[in-house]
Design an enzyme around this catalytic site. Structure first.
Site, mmCIF file in Angstrom:
data_model
loop_
_atom_site.group_PDB
_atom_site.id
_atom_site.type_symbol
_atom_site.label_atom_id
_atom_site.label_comp_id
_atom_site.label_asym_id
_atom_site.label_seq_id
_atom_site.Cartn_x
_atom_site.Cartn_y
_atom_site.Cartn_z
ATOM 1 N N GLY A 140 -3.199 21.731 53.251
ATOM 2 C CA GLY A 140 -3.634 20.377 52.930
ATOM 3 C C GLY A 140 -4.034 20.208 51.481
ATOM 4 O O GLY A 140 -3.467 20.813 50.571
ATOM 5 N N VAL A 160 -0.345 21.005 45.626
ATOM 6 C CA VAL A 160 -0.149 20.234 46.854
ATOM 7 C C VAL A 160 1.305 19.759 46.959
ATOM 8 O O VAL A 160 1.889 19.308 45.965
ATOM 9 C CB VAL A 160 -1.101 19.027 46.899
ATOM 10 C CG1 VAL A 160 -0.916 18.245 48.202
ATOM 11 C CG2 VAL A 160 -2.541 19.497 46.768
ATOM 12 N N VAL A 161 1.882 19.862 48.166
ATOM 13 C CA VAL A 161 3.243 19.395 48.418
ATOM 14 C C VAL A 161 3.184 18.137 49.290
ATOM 15 O O VAL A 161 2.485 18.109 50.310
ATOM 16 C CB VAL A 161 4.094 20.476 49.116
ATOM 17 C CG1 VAL A 161 5.520 19.971 49.348
ATOM 18 C CG2 VAL A 161 4.123 21.753 48.278
ATOM 19 N N LYS A 210 6.231 18.755 44.882
ATOM 20 C CA LYS A 210 5.134 19.696 44.630
ATOM 21 C C LYS A 210 4.429 19.304 43.338
ATOM 22 O O LYS A 210 5.047 19.241 42.271
ATOM 23 C CB LYS A 210 5.664 21.129 44.524
ATOM 24 C CG LYS A 210 4.564 22.163 44.294
ATOM 25 C CD LYS A 210 5.095 23.583 44.403
ATOM 26 C CE LYS A 210 3.966 24.597 44.284
ATOM 27 N NZ LYS A 210 4.429 25.984 44.509
ATOM 28 N N ASP A 260 5.559 35.720 45.324
ATOM 29 C CA ASP A 260 4.756 35.482 46.528
ATOM 30 C C ASP A 260 5.628 35.149 47.729
ATOM 31 O O ASP A 260 5.457 34.113 48.384
ATOM 32 C CB ASP A 260 3.753 34.352 46.250
ATOM 33 C CG ASP A 260 2.554 34.418 47.180
ATOM 34 O OD1 ASP A 260 2.406 35.433 47.880
ATOM 35 O OD2 ASP A 260 1.781 33.446 47.213
#
Length: 492
Positions: free
Chosen positions: A67, A73-74, A88, A182
């Site tokens: 969230g 944040v996307v 994004k 990642d």
């Protein structure tokens, strides 16, 4: 008697198949076909455009699994042309150098592959840095693997995820983008058809978002902890941790998993939900691959190309669409008539050429009756008699499974030019498939459809040829068309 190839024109074929066939002949250096780009290339958007697309970056449009607490944040967004995208938005300190951000975004934006959630645009205004990618509507691997609600992910689907991810990494590596940052279960997304895709966001490098390579040091490649840098071998290590995720259905630190493997207790790794649904040989092989990927020394890990080869041989239930394995409704069928595969369609979807041969023998020439009656007045000419003899000889060879001879005889019949028969094209199509000549087979299936547009057999054979050409999405469409036609035929 040798096989003689037919020459066929592409000018009257449906545009989507013709385009894909040109892709097949327009190969990259690695032999794979180039990907189509429905987005028309990479675009640079204004902040106002993306603000409108996301309803002012509304919290209601956030799709990041953490969230608003996510570092970057996307959002789900809709562009002016009604295309749905993932946007994004980086935090303000992520990319201080605007030129570096644009160079990275444009480079990643050149990649196009069906195994990626492709990057289609970006925005760089003032301190704002945003990326725009294809939207994947069916959530992440983390959601389906660790937080499932109705049923766990099937073994065949886990194997498919592993293969598709390896193929995505191989493609990126072939394009000079071997480093992926990642790599984890949140980075694997599922598209409308339920197929897994690798997020392109992890291909962006050198951002300063304050995050480490991995959110959990227990899953971080050993060399990163020593040097603070990653290599292509580091990505393979992360791939190994994902294989553990797929095996176990939960996060198992690699060191603990390796202890179990060395102790010959690999079954302790396996997800208990999978009991009875996989063979020990398959489980052993996947554990072996994971163990190789997790070697302490980077040079001892396999490369992604060898991983693709190893995982390809493990695939199960390959004819079943991903959305079916995942239990995801096929949104593309919402406005179409939903039908089940007929025996012919099922044989083509399984690429069971022996079953197709048996069905075509039973079909005989009843679907050619109208064509034959129109030409019956010519039957007594010598030319027609010679043409018919070629067909009869082809039929005899077809029944005897002498497919090379059948191709030659059917080609003589077709080249005679005085009679047309969709069934002859259908039979020669199968003969081509039996001789590993899928492109020629597709040409005959399309010719049969051109002669008899409502004949389900033509569509089924197109599907069989398309599957052999690796054009699975087009093959599925042909299967649906053939099944719909056959269902309607028996209803009338």
């Amino acid at each position: 008697m040798g096989v003689r190839c037919s020459k066929f024109s592409l000018c009257w074929w449906p545009s989507h198949i013709k385009s894909n066939l040109h892709d097949l002949s327009d190969n990259d250096d690695d032999g794979k076909r180039n990907e189509k780009d429905p987005w028309g290339g990479f675009s640079e958007y204004s902040l106002d455009q993306l603000r409108v697309a996301t309803s002012g970056f509304s919290p209601d449009n956030i799709v990041s699994e953490h969230g608003e607490k996510a570092p970057n944040v996307v959002y789900r967004g809709m562009l002016e042309d009604d295309r749905v995208v993932a946007v994004k938005r980086f935090n303000k300190s992520a990319w201080p150098d605007s030129r570096q951000f644009l160079e990275e975004a444009r480079a990643v934006g050149q990649l196009r592959n069906e195994r990626l959630a492709n990057l289609v645009g970006c925005c760089c205004e003032g301190e704002e840095r945003l990326l725009v990618a294809e939207f994947m509507p069916n959530e992440t691997l983390s959601k389906h693997l660790f937080h499932w609600e109705s049923e766990p992910m099937k073994w065949a689907m886990r194997l498919r995820v592993a293969l598709y991810l390896a193929q995505a990494l191989e493609y990126c590596s072939s394009k000079g983008r071997a480093l992926y940052h990642d790599l984890n279960a949140y980075r694997i997304l599922f598209d409308q058809e339920g197929n897994p895709r690798l997020s392109c966001f992890g291909l962006m490098k050198n951002s300063r978002d304050g995050r480490s390579y991995s959110t959990n040091l227990a899953f971080t490649p050993p060399e990163y902890l020593r040097t603070g840098r990653i290599t292509a071998e580091s990505v393979v290590y992360s791939f190994g941790t994902l294989l553990l995720d797929l095996l176990s259905g939960k996060h198992i630190p690699p060191s603990h998993a390796l202890d179990l493997i060395r102790g010959k207790n690999f079954l302790m790794l396996m997800d208990s939900c999978l009991e009875g649904h996989f063979s020990n040989d398959d489980g052993t092989e996947l554990v072996r691959l994971a163990s190789r990927c997790l070697q302490y020394e980077p040079r001892e890990r396999p490369n992604v190309k060898s991983l693709v080869t190893a995982l390809s041989s493990l695939q199960k239930e390959t004819s079943i669409p991903s959305n079916v394995l995942m239990g995801i409704p096929d949104r593309s069928l919402s406005s179409k008539e939903t039908v089940s595969l007929t025996p012919f369609g099922d044989a083509c979807s399984r690429r069971d050429l022996t079953a197709i041969h048996e069905i075509l023998e039973k079909v005989a020439y009843k679907d050619d009756e109208d064509v034959a009656n129109e030409l019956s007045f010519q039957m007594w000419t010598n030319q027609i008699q010679e043409t018919l003899n070629s067909k009869k000889q082809g039929d005899s060879a077809f029944h005897a499974r002498d497919f090379s001879k059948a191709i030659d005889c059917y080609t003589q019949f077709i080249d005679g030019g005085t009679m047309i028969s969709p069934t002859v094209y259908a039979r020669r199509c199968l003969c081509y498939l039996m001789n590993d000549m899928a492109q020629e087979a597709l040409g005959d299936a399309m010719q049969a459809q051109s002669i008899s547009p409502a004949w389900p057999t033509a569509y089924y054979l197109q599907a069989a040829a398309l599957f052999n050409l690796g054009m699975d999405n087009d093959a599925q469409e042909s299967l649906k068309d053939g099944t719909t036609l056959e269902t309607r035929k028996y209803r009338n």
